[in-house]
Design an enzyme around this catalytic site. Sequence first.
Site, PDB file in Angstrom:
ATOM      1  N   TYR A  76       0.856  -1.204   0.000  1.00 18.93           N
ATOM      2  CA  TYR A  76       0.000   0.000   0.000  1.00 18.93           C
ATOM      3  C   TYR A  76       0.886   1.247   0.000  1.00 18.93           C
ATOM      4  O   TYR A  76       0.766   2.117  -0.866  1.00 18.93           O
ATOM      5  CB  TYR A  76      -0.924  -0.036   1.234  1.00 18.93           C
ATOM      6  N   LYS A  82       1.449   4.058  -2.861  1.00 19.59           N
ATOM      7  CA  LYS A  82       0.986   5.435  -2.601  1.00 19.59           C
ATOM      8  C   LYS A  82       2.138   6.419  -2.883  1.00 19.59           C
ATOM      9  O   LYS A  82       1.902   7.538  -3.322  1.00 19.59           O
ATOM     10  CB  LYS A  82       0.500   5.598  -1.152  1.00 19.59           C
TER      11      LYS A  82
HETATM   12  N1  LIG Z   1      -8.547   5.726   5.798  1.00 19.65           N
HETATM   13  C1  LIG Z   1      -7.399   6.303   6.180  1.00 19.65           C
HETATM   14  O1  LIG Z   1      -7.057   6.322   7.377  1.00 19.65           O
HETATM   15  C2  LIG Z   1      -6.535   6.957   5.173  1.00 19.65           C
HETATM   16  C3  LIG Z   1      -6.843   6.928   3.820  1.00 19.65           C
HETATM   17  N2  LIG Z   1      -6.036   7.563   2.925  1.00 19.65           N
HETATM   18  C4  LIG Z   1      -6.362   7.582   1.495  1.00 19.65           C
HETATM   19  O2  LIG Z   1      -7.657   8.140   1.364  1.00 19.65           O
HETATM   20  C5  LIG Z   1      -8.313   7.613   0.199  1.00 19.65           C
HETATM   21  C6  LIG Z   1      -9.700   7.154   0.586  1.00 19.65           C
HETATM   22  O3  LIG Z   1      -9.603   6.162   1.580  1.00 19.65           O
HETATM   23  P1  LIG Z   1     -10.886   5.529   2.254  1.00 19.65           P
HETATM   24  O4  LIG Z   1     -12.054   6.393   2.018  1.00 19.65           O
HETATM   25  O5  LIG Z   1     -10.486   5.159   3.627  1.00 19.65           O
HETATM   26  O6  LIG Z   1     -11.025   4.177   1.403  1.00 19.65           O
HETATM   27  P2  LIG Z   1     -12.326   3.408   0.877  1.00 19.65           P
HETATM   28  O7  LIG Z   1     -11.872   2.015   0.581  1.00 19.65           O
HETATM   29  O8  LIG Z   1     -13.455   3.591   1.808  1.00 19.65           O
HETATM   30  O9  LIG Z   1     -12.652   4.180  -0.495  1.00 19.65           O
HETATM   31  C7  LIG Z   1     -12.002   3.950  -1.683  1.00 19.65           C
HETATM   32  C8  LIG Z   1     -13.024   3.780  -2.797  1.00 19.65           C
HETATM   33  O10 LIG Z   1     -12.336   3.573  -4.045  1.00 19.65           O
HETATM   34  C9  LIG Z   1     -12.948   2.461  -4.693  1.00 19.65           C
HETATM   35  N3  LIG Z   1     -12.027   1.824  -5.634  1.00 19.65           N
HETATM   36  C10 LIG Z   1     -11.042   0.952  -5.360  1.00 19.65           C
HETATM   37  N4  LIG Z   1     -10.450   0.540  -6.492  1.00 19.65           N
HETATM   38  C11 LIG Z   1     -11.076   1.178  -7.512  1.00 19.65           C
HETATM   39  C12 LIG Z   1     -10.925   1.136  -8.928  1.00 19.65           C
HETATM   40  N5  LIG Z   1     -10.028   0.363  -9.518  1.00 19.65           N
HETATM   41  N6  LIG Z   1     -11.732   1.920  -9.681  1.00 19.65           N
HETATM   42  C13 LIG Z   1     -12.685   2.693  -9.096  1.00 19.65           C
HETATM   43  N7  LIG Z   1     -12.872   2.754  -7.763  1.00 19.65           N
HETATM   44  C14 LIG Z   1     -12.083   2.006  -6.973  1.00 19.65           C
HETATM   45  C15 LIG Z   1     -13.310   1.559  -3.546  1.00 19.65           C
HETATM   46  O11 LIG Z   1     -14.193   0.518  -3.926  1.00 19.65           O
HETATM   47  P3  LIG Z   1     -14.095  -0.902  -3.123  1.00 19.65           P
HETATM   48  O12 LIG Z   1     -14.443  -0.576  -1.702  1.00 19.65           O
HETATM   49  O13 LIG Z   1     -15.065  -1.768  -3.820  1.00 19.65           O
HETATM   50  O14 LIG Z   1     -12.654  -1.343  -3.267  1.00 19.65           O
HETATM   51  C16 LIG Z   1     -13.921   2.562  -2.581  1.00 19.65           C
HETATM   52  O15 LIG Z   1     -15.252   2.849  -2.900  1.00 19.65           O
HETATM   53  C17 LIG Z   1      -7.394   6.515  -0.327  1.00 19.65           C
HETATM   54  O16 LIG Z   1      -6.637   7.017  -1.393  1.00 19.65           O
HETATM   55  C18 LIG Z   1      -6.470   6.207   0.844  1.00 19.65           C
HETATM   56  O17 LIG Z   1      -5.207   5.781   0.392  1.00 19.65           O
HETATM   57  C19 LIG Z   1      -4.928   8.260   3.326  1.00 19.65           C
HETATM   58  C20 LIG Z   1      -4.594   8.315   4.639  1.00 19.65           C
HETATM   59  C21 LIG Z   1      -5.351   7.663   5.667  1.00 19.65           C
HETATM   60  C1  LIG Z   2      -5.496  -4.221  16.221  1.00 16.04           C
HETATM   61  C2  LIG Z   2      -5.121  -2.918  16.830  1.00 16.04           C
HETATM   62  C3  LIG Z   2      -3.698  -2.932  17.344  1.00 16.04           C
HETATM   63  C4  LIG Z   2      -5.261  -1.747  15.910  1.00 16.04           C
HETATM   64  C5  LIG Z   2      -6.681  -1.474  15.449  1.00 16.04           C
HETATM   65  C6  LIG Z   2      -6.782  -0.164  14.717  1.00 16.04           C
HETATM   66  C7  LIG Z   2      -6.117  -0.169  13.339  1.00 16.04           C
HETATM   67  C8  LIG Z   2      -6.982  -0.975  12.392  1.00 16.04           C
HETATM   68  C9  LIG Z   2      -5.904   1.280  12.855  1.00 16.04           C
HETATM   69  C10 LIG Z   2      -4.959   2.065  13.777  1.00 16.04           C
HETATM   70  C11 LIG Z   2      -4.173   3.036  12.937  1.00 16.04           C
HETATM   71  C12 LIG Z   2      -4.878   2.978  11.588  1.00 16.04           C
HETATM   72  C13 LIG Z   2      -4.235   3.517  10.365  1.00 16.04           C
HETATM   73  C14 LIG Z   2      -4.588   3.017   9.120  1.00 16.04           C
HETATM   74  C15 LIG Z   2      -5.565   1.878   8.984  1.00 16.04           C
HETATM   75  C16 LIG Z   2      -6.267   1.483  10.280  1.00 16.04           C
HETATM   76  C17 LIG Z   2      -5.294   1.516  11.461  1.00 16.04           C
HETATM   77  C18 LIG Z   2      -4.132   0.569  11.210  1.00 16.04           C
HETATM   78  C19 LIG Z   2      -3.889   3.486   7.836  1.00 16.04           C
HETATM   79  C20 LIG Z   2      -2.863   2.411   7.489  1.00 16.04           C
HETATM   80  C21 LIG Z   2      -4.872   3.633   6.683  1.00 16.04           C
HETATM   81  C22 LIG Z   2      -4.206   4.089   5.409  1.00 16.04           C
HETATM   82  C23 LIG Z   2      -3.158   5.113   5.574  1.00 16.04           C
HETATM   83  O1  LIG Z   2      -2.818   5.775   4.616  1.00 16.04           O
HETATM   84  C24 LIG Z   2      -2.462   5.284   6.851  1.00 16.04           C
HETATM   85  C25 LIG Z   2      -3.279   4.882   8.041  1.00 16.04           C
HETATM   86  C26 LIG Z   2      -2.467   4.959   9.329  1.00 16.04           C
HETATM   87  C27 LIG Z   2      -3.280   4.646  10.534  1.00 16.04           C
END
Ligand SMILES: NC(=O)C1=CN([C@@H]2O[C@H](COP(=O)(O)OP(=O)(O)OC[C@H]3O[C@@H](n4cnc5c(N)ncnc54)[C@H](OP(=O)(O)O)[C@@H]3O)[C@@H](O)[C@H]2O)C=CC1
Ligand SMILES: CC(C)CCC[C@@H](C)[C@H]1CC[C@H]2C3=C(CC[C@]12C)[C@@]1(C)CCC(=O)C[C@@H]1CC3
Length: 345
Positions: free
Chosen positions: A144, A148
């Site tokens: 991942y 990214k």
């Molecule tokens: N959540 C976090 O803590 C963090 C997230 N990010 C970034 O933020 C962004 C959003 O994350 P988040 O909202 O949590 O993720 P989600 O998985 O909730 O949202 C991503 C969406 O993109 C869709 N998707 C995946 N692959 C494709 C594809 N090939 N074509 C079209 N759509 C696609 C997914 O569908 P499906 O679910 O079916 O795969 C989903 O609906 C991502 O870029 C992630 O890297 C950055 C930092 C922290």
């Molecule tokens: C099992 C426990 C020790 C932890 C449970 C919580 C975790 C699932 C989350 C804590 C920090 C989170 C995090 C992300 C995903 C969910 C956690 C690991 C990311 C990896 C999501 C995508 C990113 O870009 C960075 C995030 C950092 C923190």
Amino acid sequence: MATRVRPSNKRCAVIGGSGFLGRHLVETLVDRGYSVSVFDIRQSYELPGLTFHLGDLCDEQALLPALKNASLVFHCASPAPASDDRELFERVNIQGTRTVIQACLEAGVQKLVLTSSASVVFEGKDIKNGQEDLPYARKPIDYYTETKIEQEKLVLQACDREKDFLTVAIRPHGIFGPRDPQLVPILVDTARRGKMKFIIGDGTNLVDFTFVENVVHGHILAAENLRPNSPICGKPYHITNDEPVRFWDFMSEVLVALGYAAPRFHLPYILVYGLALLLWLLSMILRPVLSFKPTFTPMRVALAGTHHYYSCDRAKQDLGYKPVVSLKEGIQRTVQSYPHLRKGA
Ligand SMILES: NC(=O)C1=CN([C@@H]2O[C@H](COP(=O)(O)OP(=O)(O)OC[C@H]3O[C@@H](n4cnc5c(N)ncnc54)[C@H](OP(=O)(O)O)[C@@H]3O)[C@@H](O)[C@H]2O)C=CC1
Ligand SMILES: CC(C)CCC[C@@H](C)[C@H]1CC[C@H]2C3=C(CC[C@]12C)[C@@]1(C)CCC(=O)C[C@@H]1CC3
């Protein structure tokens, strides 16, 4: 000479608009009077006036109709970080992002805002108040993160004032909030299986958790400040709650608010990390005959046992960013949104 029709400034597309962050972004954009088209591989909701385009972002022909007449595109689609499918990450995050850039250029889009991640600089070692000039992780901790990094480089390098195509990357960290499919659900699932009794390390490591509405706010500010003469063109910006918190205090607060016990016993970080690495290797070796997914992956253990918090001074200065929801309020609103995850529910 034919003149190029300028798309309306308030017309935008959100790639990944069915996901957790994407949907919050779409809802806010609609509230603020934007006309939004959503592109995603799935449709997870409906909203009056919203157009959905279903397809894979790696397919330019599928993307183009969603970008038609849009001056601004948000790209926040990615495979879930928990997946270990290298081929999928490379195809969607790297190849797919090239396709998104190409499609934007063809459709005459002027601004592309990428959702990157603060994790692009994280190698599993402490980061305290990290700034945007930290080098990309030389040894990314998983596929991942690896993809990214490439994705962010592609988008920032595509920024080209001559071509009237401006780009910026938002790097959020640890997004949480209503409808998040990862953080709270995984935490509660781990607690329900009796595995949240231990604190990894001494429990004092500080981390950023960012309420989803602050992340949305950062994206919209970036889009609205992205102009040919602005300093933000081609740059990454950390967007956090600007309130680093002890990882284990945050987890405990959420667990206790949902009726579960807070973890109490300490385990040495190096021991748990070693075990997680061993389990992960075993799961790889045994994959052809036995499929299992360890809860404590090396990535999760590293995130749970190290400092990783980032400065958002650059966003404050260049974008006028300030969090709009405090951590305390964000936690309250998140917990209230998960009645089905309460103990006994
Ligand atoms: N959540 C976090 O803590 C963090 C997230 N990010 C970034 O933020 C962004 C959003 O994350 P988040 O909202 O949590 O993720 P989600 O998985 O909730 O949202 C991503 C969406 O993109 C869709 N998707 C995946 N692959 C494709 C594809 N090939 N074509 C079209 N759509 C696609 C997914 O569908 P499906 O679910 O079916 O795969 C989903 O609906 C991502 O870029 C992630 O890297 C950055 C930092 C922290
Ligand atoms: C099992 C426990 C020790 C932890 C449970 C919580 C975790 C699932 C989350 C804590 C920090 C989170 C995090 C992300 C995903 C969910 C956690 C690991 C990311 C990896 C999501 C995508 C990113 O870009 C960075 C995030 C950092 C923190």
